[in-house]
Design a protein around this motif. Structure first.
Motif, PDB file in Angstrom:
ATOM      1  N   PRO A   1      -0.716  21.027 -10.892  1.00 56.55           N
ATOM      2  CA  PRO A   1       0.333  21.580 -11.761  1.00 56.55           C
ATOM      3  C   PRO A   1       0.060  23.033 -12.190  1.00 56.55           C
ATOM      4  O   PRO A   1       0.994  23.781 -12.470  1.00 56.55           O
TER       5      PRO A   1
ATOM      6  N   HIS B   1     -10.116  12.474 -23.486  1.00 58.13           N
ATOM      7  CA  HIS B   1     -10.519  13.626 -22.688  1.00 58.13           C
ATOM      8  C   HIS B   1     -11.382  14.540 -23.542  1.00 58.13           C
ATOM      9  O   HIS B   1     -11.099  14.729 -24.711  1.00 58.13           O
TER      10      HIS B   1
ATOM     11  N   TRP C   1     -11.841  26.217 -15.674  1.00 57.68           N
ATOM     12  CA  TRP C   1     -11.201  24.938 -16.015  1.00 57.68           C
ATOM     13  C   TRP C   1     -11.428  23.919 -14.892  1.00 57.68           C
ATOM     14  O   TRP C   1     -11.806  22.775 -15.130  1.00 57.68           O
TER      15      TRP C   1
ATOM     16  N   ALA D   1       2.415  18.338 -24.285  1.00 55.20           N
ATOM     17  CA  ALA D   1       1.477  17.440 -23.611  1.00 55.20           C
ATOM     18  C   ALA D   1       1.577  17.562 -22.092  1.00 55.20           C
ATOM     19  O   ALA D   1       0.682  17.114 -21.379  1.00 55.20           O
ATOM     20  N   LEU D   2       2.668  18.162 -21.584  1.00 62.88           N
ATOM     21  CA  LEU D   2       2.801  18.344 -20.132  1.00 62.88           C
ATOM     22  C   LEU D   2       2.129  19.627 -19.653  1.00 62.88           C
ATOM     23  O   LEU D   2       2.313  20.024 -18.505  1.00 62.88           O
ATOM     24  N   SER D   3       1.362  20.244 -20.509  1.00 59.16           N
ATOM     25  CA  SER D   3       0.630  21.438 -20.093  1.00 59.16           C
ATOM     26  C   SER D   3      -0.133  21.158 -18.806  1.00 59.16           C
ATOM     27  O   SER D   3      -0.729  20.091 -18.659  1.00 59.16           O
ATOM     28  N   PRO D   4      -0.121  22.099 -17.850  1.00 58.94           N
ATOM     29  CA  PRO D   4      -0.839  21.843 -16.596  1.00 58.94           C
ATOM     30  C   PRO D   4      -2.340  21.658 -16.812  1.00 58.94           C
ATOM     31  O   PRO D   4      -3.020  21.126 -15.956  1.00 58.94           O
ATOM     32  N   MET D   5      -2.849  22.086 -17.952  1.00 61.92           N
ATOM     33  CA  MET D   5      -4.268  21.915 -18.244  1.00 61.92           C
ATOM     34  C   MET D   5      -4.514  20.724 -19.146  1.00 61.92           C
ATOM     35  O   MET D   5      -5.642  20.463 -19.546  1.00 61.92           O
ATOM     36  N   SER D   6      -3.442  20.022 -19.482  1.00 62.38           N
ATOM     37  CA  SER D   6      -3.549  19.025 -20.535  1.00 62.38           C
ATOM     38  C   SER D   6      -4.247  17.758 -20.103  1.00 62.38           C
ATOM     39  O   SER D   6      -4.130  17.299 -18.988  1.00 62.38           O
ATOM     40  N   GLY D   7      -4.971  17.190 -21.016  1.00 62.01           N
ATOM     41  CA  GLY D   7      -5.499  15.857 -20.802  1.00 62.01           C
ATOM     42  C   GLY D   7      -4.675  14.837 -21.562  1.00 62.01           C
ATOM     43  O   GLY D   7      -5.107  13.716 -21.741  1.00 62.01           O
TER      44      GLY D   7
ATOM     45  N   ALA E   1      -1.211  14.016 -21.045  1.00 66.23           N
ATOM     46  CA  ALA E   1       0.122  13.784 -20.478  1.00 66.23           C
ATOM     47  C   ALA E   1       0.636  12.380 -20.744  1.00 66.23           C
ATOM     48  O   ALA E   1       1.812  12.099 -20.555  1.00 66.23           O
ATOM     49  N   PHE E   2      -0.215  11.475 -21.182  1.00 63.95           N
ATOM     50  CA  PHE E   2       0.227  10.093 -21.341  1.00 63.95           C
ATOM     51  C   PHE E   2       0.250   9.640 -22.791  1.00 63.95           C
ATOM     52  O   PHE E   2       0.208   8.452 -23.084  1.00 63.95           O
TER      53      PHE E   2
ATOM     54  N   PRO F   1      -2.602  21.954 -27.817  1.00 63.40           N
ATOM     55  CA  PRO F   1      -3.692  21.694 -26.883  1.00 63.40           C
ATOM     56  C   PRO F   1      -4.835  20.857 -27.454  1.00 63.40           C
ATOM     57  O   PRO F   1      -5.381  20.013 -26.768  1.00 63.40           O
ATOM     58  N   GLU F   2      -5.215  21.102 -28.714  1.00 58.70           N
ATOM     59  CA  GLU F   2      -6.379  20.399 -29.239  1.00 58.70           C
ATOM     60  C   GLU F   2      -6.008  19.214 -30.117  1.00 58.70           C
ATOM     61  O   GLU F   2      -6.868  18.674 -30.803  1.00 58.70           O
TER      62      GLU F   2
END
Lengths: 213, 469
Positions: free
Chosen positions: A27, A98, A113, B81-87, B89-90, B145-146
């Motif tokens: 993504p 996470h 990252w 939460a859909l950030s491409p770096m996100s943990g 997403a769910f 993010p955090e």
């Protein structure tokens, strides 16, 4: 098929698996393409993603390959490493949270990252049993040759795995960018956390099993 | 269960996808007891036009304490939460995080499985907030993010003046208070609102005043001496570091709501200033980033309106005029229309901000107001004026309430701002604004109405990580 060919096939399969997993970064490549409105930006972002993943693989696999030089303890090393991977997988299964430090990496640091996410999720560990399987190719060679062979095997695994990983992830990122549209992002994003943990357990179990045989 | 196999369908990768989502059917609105005689609560309003209960409160969650004073609230998770770096997403957009600005208590309300039967699942007591953050008076809630970021208006100590207020972080799964967000706050000493551009990695924060300046009402001497907040702060979001502070000029008192462009490609946003002490104007400011530096300029002003002193509260009699009092602003999801609440004059303004440096007044509705007291189109009276405003994702329905803050309500509207009301204006596709005569929710006896949150997200909750392009 020979045992060695099977192991290399596993390297390719895991590359596909990691590449298609949104958690390993495709993504980010999609996002880069959308920001710059150029398909080439998708591919440009794959470079730091691949570099980070490759670095993480190498960092994890090399020490195990070096350890495998101690031929007398081959079984103990394989079983021990397998158990370590099983334990890591079980931990990922039980604790799905996470690591918070991943959220603190600035979005521009894609390579960092990618490196840290692969370490934190055990992407390198998943391949340890496979590498150990490839490391004991020539018991007749001297220690120096064996060490060189093992390092070469580990590097080969890291490079091939990362190439397949980035090709699979890149193809998916480009397909979403070019044809499928951004809505496909949430449609294709499955929660692989449980599957991922289970994969580590299976991989570790394979290591333990191969140590005994 | 907090996690699902697929991302929550109310997470939208881009603002454009959010606009195309199905319309909201439920609105959550804070209800507060301005005299603290009843516990505050959460009202669930049916906003589904096909429902027999359309435009009515169908459920209320009543809190177990009194005197919380609910102000702003937010979701545990959103499109960020859909950030491409996100943990994350769910996660699910499921829990409402409701801070009591007066008590410093935080309620976690679960809106599932039945959004019409929301219930309290956790209460974070003020002592925990004080001990873990050194902050008090939690105010604005954003998911990021955090985890969950909560801004505060007070520092430590009984009156919240021992140390500056700031932002703290909560875990978005366990709702544990984690601690302060700031590592280097630079000259920042006051706080009000905050928002950010996630992919560009910056945060913007604004200023109201310290608790002694608002808890017992506006302090006229402080206002006339320009002692309320008038600065805007820019931060490195991941490094948690102040990178720049801009002073708007001391006469620009109370720089409140921060509304960045939703499309993260756009590096600008808006800020509302309540009052200019030299001429009672309200103003809209546009900030932008260029060459790595932030800039800000006043881009629209709203003049006060002359009024008969007999119609004015003691605070304003000497001026013979009503200031607009810009107490809230909100930006439509397509970044095209900015809505501005003029709580004093009783006007909700719509600006076309296609050119963010040149807002163009494109629509208006008049309702309530200190001197004007305009009724709702259904003929019923409307106390207070347009205050907290929330826009539907598609930009066509603009909901707003009438109350600002208990003690300020009584200062500007001497009889108080009761009954609490939530109303709705319809926006034309290309601008224009009209009150809907059929939507006028009256709150239960003794309750004022504050912020509105829409099911599935709205124009002041979600942050996006992908461009609309």
């Amino acid at each position: 098929m020979s045992a060695t060919a099977t192991l290399w096939l596993l390297v390719v399969a895991s590359g596909l698996y990691h590449g298609l997993n949104p958690g390993m970064g495709w993504p980010l490549a999609l996002s880069a393409g959308l920001w710059e409105r150029r398909g080439s930006a998708v591919f440009a972002a794959l470079v730091p993603l691949a570099a980070g993943h490759l670095a993480a693989m190498t960092l994890v696999l090399l020490p195990f390959a070096a350890l495998a030089v101690v031929m007398d303890w081959s079984r103990e090393i394989r079983v021990g490493a397998g158990l370590l991977v099983v334990a890591f997988g079980l931990w990922r299964l039980v604790d799905r949270r996470h690591p918070r430090f991943l959220a603190r990496i600035p979005p521009a640091r894609i390579a960092l990252w990618s490196f840290l996410v692969a370490l934190a999720h055990g992407a390198g560990l998943m391949l340890v049993p496979v590498v150990l399987g490839l490391c004991t190719a020539d018991p007749q060679a001297g220690p120096a040759a064996a060490a060189a062979g093992n390092v070469a095997a580990a590097l080969g695994v890291a490079v091939l795995h990362s190439l397949v990983m980035i090709a699979a992830g890149g193809a998916l990122a480009y397909a979403v960018y070019r044809w499928l549209g951004l809505k496909a992002l949430s449609r294709t994003w499955f929660d692989l956390d449980a599957v991922w943990g289970a994969s580590l357990v299976v991989s570790g179990a394979f290591g333990v099993w191969s140590g005994w045989h | 269960m907090l996690e699902t196999m697929r991302p929550d369908p109310t997470f939208y990768a881009s603002p454009r996808i959010a606009m195309e989502a199905p319309p909201e059917k439920v609105a959550y609105t804070l209800m507060l007891s301005p005299d603290f005689s009843q516990p505050d609560g959460l009202a669930v309003i049916d906003v589904d036009p096909a429902s027999a209960q359309y435009g009515r409160i169908v459920h209320t969650v009543t809190m177990p304490n009194r005197g919380d004073e609910f102000h702003h609230f937010g979701w545990n998770a959103c499109s960020s939460a859909l950030s491409p770096m996100s943990g994350h997403a769910f996660l699910e957009r499921r829990y409402l995080i409701i801070p009591g600005i007066r008590s410093s208590r935080i309620y976690i309300v679960d809106t599932k499985p039945d959004p019409r039967q929301a219930k309290i699942v956790k209460i974070i007591e003020p002592e925990e907030v004080f001990a873990k953050t050194g902050y008090s008076r939690p105010h604005t809630v954003h998911c990021g993010p955090e985890g969950i970021y909560v801004s505060t208006l007070g520092g430590a100590g009984p009156d919240g003046t021992q140390g500056p207020p700031g932002v703290f972080i909560m875990d978005c799964e366990t709702f544990e208070v984690r601690g302060r967000w700031e590592i280097d706050r630079g000259p920042q000493k006051l706080h009000y609102d905050f928002w950010w551009n996630l992919p560009r990695d910056y945060m913007v924060t604004s200023e109201w005043g310290l608790p002694p300046q608002f808890e017992n009402g506006i302090v006229p001497e402080d206002l006339l001496a320009n002692r309320y907040g008038h600065q805007v702060h820019f931060w490195d979001l991941r490094a948690r570091r102040n990178v720049q502070t801009i002073d708007l000029g001391a006469n620009h008192q109370m720089a409140l709501e921060v509304r960045p462009a939703h499309d993260p490609v756009k590096e600008y946003g808006f800020l509302g200033v309540v009052v200019d002490t030299t001429n009672l104007e309200g103003s809209i400011w546009t900030w932008w980033r260029e060459g790595g530096r932030f800039h800000i300029a006043k881009t629209a002003t709203i003049p006060p309106e002359a009024a008969d002193a007999d119609l004015l509260p003691p605070l304003l009699k000497g001026f013979g005029a009503v200031p607009p009092l810009v107490t809230d602003i909100d930006l439509s999801m397509d970044d095209r229309f900015l809505y501005v609440s003029c709580w004093g004059t009783g006007e909700l303004r719509q600006y076309d901000v296609s050119d963010p440096m040149k807002p163009r007044h494109s629509g208006s509705v008049r309702i309530g107001g200190i001197a004007r007291r305009a009724p709702h189109p259904d003929g019923r009276p409307f106390t207070g004026g347009p205050q907290m405003v929330e826009i539907s994702r598609d930009g066509r329905r603009v909901y707003f309430t009438n109350s600002l803050y208990s003690t300020w309500d009584r200062q500007f509207y001497v009889d108080g701002v009761l009954p609490g009301a939530a109303v709705m204006a319809r926006a034309g596709e290309n601008g224009g604004l009209e009150l809907d005569p059929d939507f006028h929710v009256e709150f239960p006896a003794g309750y004022a109405a504050h912020q509105v949150r829409l099911e599935g997200g709205d124009c002041s909750t979600d942050s996006f990580c992908y461009p609309s392009a």
